[in-house]
Design a protein around this motif. Structure first.
Motif, PDB file in Angstrom:
ATOM      1  N   TYR A  33       0.850  -1.201   0.000  1.00 31.85           N
ATOM      2  CA  TYR A  33       0.000   0.000   0.000  1.00 31.85           C
ATOM      3  C   TYR A  33       0.875   1.236   0.000  1.00 31.85           C
ATOM      4  O   TYR A  33       1.922   1.269   0.645  1.00 31.85           O
ATOM      5  N   TYR A  35       0.471   5.363   1.018  1.00 35.85           N
ATOM      6  CA  TYR A  35      -0.346   6.386   1.672  1.00 35.85           C
ATOM      7  C   TYR A  35       0.408   7.711   1.617  1.00 35.85           C
ATOM      8  O   TYR A  35       1.630   7.739   1.491  1.00 35.85           O
ATOM      9  N   LEU A  43      -3.437   9.793   7.506  1.00 31.42           N
ATOM     10  CA  LEU A  43      -2.930   9.162   6.290  1.00 31.42           C
ATOM     11  C   LEU A  43      -4.033   9.057   5.253  1.00 31.42           C
ATOM     12  O   LEU A  43      -5.165   8.691   5.573  1.00 31.42           O
ATOM     13  N   PHE A  45      -5.073   7.117   1.767  1.00 26.91           N
ATOM     14  CA  PHE A  45      -4.774   5.977   0.904  1.00 26.91           C
ATOM     15  C   PHE A  45      -4.548   6.448  -0.533  1.00 26.91           C
ATOM     16  O   PHE A  45      -5.289   7.286  -1.047  1.00 26.91           O
ATOM     17  N   TYR A  48      -3.224   0.361  -3.872  1.00 30.41           N
ATOM     18  CA  TYR A  48      -3.011  -0.957  -3.281  1.00 30.41           C
ATOM     19  C   TYR A  48      -2.562  -1.921  -4.370  1.00 30.41           C
ATOM     20  O   TYR A  48      -3.116  -1.933  -5.465  1.00 30.41           O
ATOM     21  N   THR A  98      -4.434 -10.682   3.077  1.00 29.48           N
ATOM     22  CA  THR A  98      -5.861 -10.953   3.244  1.00 29.48           C
ATOM     23  C   THR A  98      -6.425  -9.920   4.213  1.00 29.48           C
ATOM     24  O   THR A  98      -5.691  -9.258   4.924  1.00 29.48           O
ATOM     25  N   THR A  99      -7.732  -9.796   4.230  1.00 25.85           N
ATOM     26  CA  THR A  99      -8.316  -8.810   5.130  1.00 25.85           C
ATOM     27  C   THR A  99      -8.082  -9.229   6.569  1.00 25.85           C
ATOM     28  O   THR A  99      -7.859 -10.398   6.873  1.00 25.85           O
ATOM     29  N   GLN A 103      -0.888  -3.939   9.021  1.00 20.49           N
ATOM     30  CA  GLN A 103       0.006  -3.427   8.001  1.00 20.49           C
ATOM     31  C   GLN A 103       1.299  -2.979   8.669  1.00 20.49           C
ATOM     32  O   GLN A 103       1.283  -2.383   9.748  1.00 20.49           O
TER      33      GLN A 103
ATOM     34  N   TYR B  32     -13.398  -4.682  10.293  1.00 15.78           N
ATOM     35  CA  TYR B  32     -12.276  -4.627  11.225  1.00 15.78           C
ATOM     36  C   TYR B  32     -11.945  -3.176  11.537  1.00 15.78           C
ATOM     37  O   TYR B  32     -12.122  -2.301  10.690  1.00 15.78           O
ATOM     38  N   GLN B  34      -8.623  -1.022  13.377  1.00 16.82           N
ATOM     39  CA  GLN B  34      -7.266  -1.170  13.877  1.00 16.82           C
ATOM     40  C   GLN B  34      -6.810   0.115  14.572  1.00 16.82           C
ATOM     41  O   GLN B  34      -7.261   1.207  14.228  1.00 16.82           O
ATOM     42  N   LEU B  49      -6.028  -5.015  16.640  1.00 15.30           N
ATOM     43  CA  LEU B  49      -7.098  -5.148  15.651  1.00 15.30           C
ATOM     44  C   LEU B  49      -8.304  -5.767  16.345  1.00 15.30           C
ATOM     45  O   LEU B  49      -8.157  -6.695  17.149  1.00 15.30           O
ATOM     46  N   ARG B  51     -12.404  -7.153  15.538  1.00 17.47           N
ATOM     47  CA  ARG B  51     -13.371  -7.519  14.503  1.00 17.47           C
ATOM     48  C   ARG B  51     -14.754  -7.003  14.873  1.00 17.47           C
ATOM     49  O   ARG B  51     -15.050  -6.786  16.045  1.00 17.47           O
ATOM     50  N   GLU B  93     -10.940  -0.831   8.052  1.00 15.27           N
ATOM     51  CA  GLU B  93     -10.749  -1.530   6.784  1.00 15.27           C
ATOM     52  C   GLU B  93     -11.958  -1.277   5.921  1.00 15.27           C
ATOM     53  O   GLU B  93     -13.091  -1.482   6.357  1.00 15.27           O
ATOM     54  N   GLY B  95     -13.791  -2.198   2.396  1.00 18.89           N
ATOM     55  CA  GLY B  95     -13.860  -3.059   1.224  1.00 18.89           C
ATOM     56  C   GLY B  95     -13.028  -4.315   1.385  1.00 18.89           C
ATOM     57  O   GLY B  95     -12.568  -4.651   2.475  1.00 18.89           O
ATOM     58  N   ALA B  96     -12.782  -4.983   0.277  1.00 17.54           N
ATOM     59  CA  ALA B  96     -12.120  -6.288   0.301  1.00 17.54           C
ATOM     60  C   ALA B  96     -10.613  -6.195   0.161  1.00 17.54           C
ATOM     61  O   ALA B  96      -9.934  -7.205   0.104  1.00 17.54           O
ATOM     62  N   THR B  97     -10.084  -4.985   0.103  1.00 19.62           N
ATOM     63  CA  THR B  97      -8.663  -4.855  -0.217  1.00 19.62           C
ATOM     64  C   THR B  97      -7.775  -4.638   0.998  1.00 19.62           C
ATOM     65  O   THR B  97      -6.588  -4.450   0.853  1.00 19.62           O
ATOM     66  N   ASN B  98      -8.347  -4.641   2.204  1.00 18.92           N
ATOM     67  CA  ASN B  98      -7.531  -4.353   3.394  1.00 18.92           C
ATOM     68  C   ASN B  98      -7.009  -2.924   3.377  1.00 18.92           C
ATOM     69  O   ASN B  98      -6.141  -2.567   4.155  1.00 18.92           O
ATOM     70  N   LYS B  99      -7.551  -2.109   2.469  1.00 19.56           N
ATOM     71  CA  LYS B  99      -7.217  -0.685   2.448  1.00 19.56           C
ATOM     72  C   LYS B  99      -7.656  -0.072   3.764  1.00 19.56           C
ATOM     73  O   LYS B  99      -8.760  -0.339   4.238  1.00 19.56           O
ATOM     74  N   LEU B 100      -6.822   0.740   4.368  1.00 20.35           N
ATOM     75  CA  LEU B 100      -7.155   1.366   5.641  1.00 20.35           C
ATOM     76  C   LEU B 100      -7.538   2.824   5.425  1.00 20.35           C
ATOM     77  O   LEU B 100      -6.855   3.556   4.708  1.00 20.35           O
ATOM     78  N   PHE B 102      -7.877   6.116   7.603  1.00 25.89           N
ATOM     79  CA  PHE B 102      -7.382   6.569   8.901  1.00 25.89           C
ATOM     80  C   PHE B 102      -8.126   7.789   9.411  1.00 25.89           C
ATOM     81  O   PHE B 102      -8.526   8.673   8.646  1.00 25.89           O
ATOM     82  N   GLY B 103      -8.255   7.860  10.735  1.00 25.94           N
ATOM     83  CA  GLY B 103      -8.637   9.103  11.375  1.00 25.94           C
ATOM     84  C   GLY B 103      -7.418  10.013  11.435  1.00 25.94           C
ATOM     85  O   GLY B 103      -6.308   9.614  11.070  1.00 25.94           O
TER      86      GLY B 103
END
Lengths: 114, 112
Positions: A33, A35, A43, A45, A48, A98-99, A103, B32, B34, B49, B51, B93, B95-100, B102-103
């Motif tokens: 990733y 950022y 941060l 994004f 990816y 995977t989710t 990171q 999720y 984190q 993390l 759930r 997290e 979507g399905a990409t684990n993209k984060l 952030f605050g």
């Protein structure tokens, strides 16, 4: 083992020049990733990678920004015709892909556009 | 619109007290959540993390709660120490990409 590394740590450039930022993820991490963090901000994004493909480029702010990843390892983020608003810290992270995975972040590249 | 909000003001507490940091979000349904710690000039470091089906998670002096009805997570550091002083970031997290996502982070200062 080694963590995520990024180079250069600092980059000062003139407006209008192109820059290339490099990220070496943790070996075996398929997800990578990028950022961006502006001063005093959270941060944002950018992009990816899963392996060598980029299924999510939704955060790239303009077509001046591009990134590639080769050999499921090193990634480069290229910013063409840099503008002053591109000044920020660019952070790279990798994960197992995977989710629900943490990171691991590199130290970042601080980019200053004069 | 989608938002993640953390205490924008710095949190100052005395050593030994419990620090509580808040993360509120709107228009997300994260699977999720984190928490990361960031020191000046460094990249974020993963802490915990949790759930969506977990109410609470603990690790040593850290505790995270996750209330999907209130759309809020609380992050607690018990018996705080000056070395805990840092910016703490919550991230969802998406979507399905684990993209984060952030605050903006909360700066914690623990006074000796």
């Amino acid at each position: 083992g080694a963590g995520v590394s990024q180079s250069p740590s600092n980059k000062v450039t003139e407006k209008g020049k192109d820059v290339e930022l490099r990220c070496d993820p943790i070996s075996g991490h398929t997800a990578l990733y990028w950022y961006r963090q502006r001063l005093g901000q959270g941060l944002e994004f950018l992009i990816y990678f899963q392996g060598n493909s980029a299924p999510d480029k939704s955060g790239l702010p303009s077509d001046r920004f591009s990134a590639e990843r080769t050999g499921e390892s090193v990634s480069t983020l290229t910013i063409q015709r840099t503008q002053q608003e591109d000044s920020a810290v660019y952070l790279c992270a990798s994960s197992l892909g995977t989710t629900g995975n943490e990171q691991f972040f590199g130290p970042g590249t601080r980019l200053t556009v004069l | 619109s989608q938002k993640i909000e953390q205490n924008s003001e710095a949190l100052n507490i005395q050593e030994g007290k419990t620090a509580t940091l808040t993360c509120n979000y709107t228009n997300y349904s994260p699977a999720y959540l984190q928490w990361y710690r960031q020191d000046p000039g460094r990249g974020p470091v993963f802490l915990l993390l949790i759930r969506e089906n977990e109410k609470e998670k603990r690790k040593e002096r850290l505790k995270v709660t996750f209330d999907t009805t209130l759309k809020q997570s609380l992050f607690h550091i018990t018996a705080s120490q000056p070395a805990d002083s840092a910016t703490y970031l919550c991230a969802l997290e998406a979507g399905a990409t684990n993209k984060l996502i952030f605050g903006t982070g909360t700066l914690l200062a623990v006074q000796p």
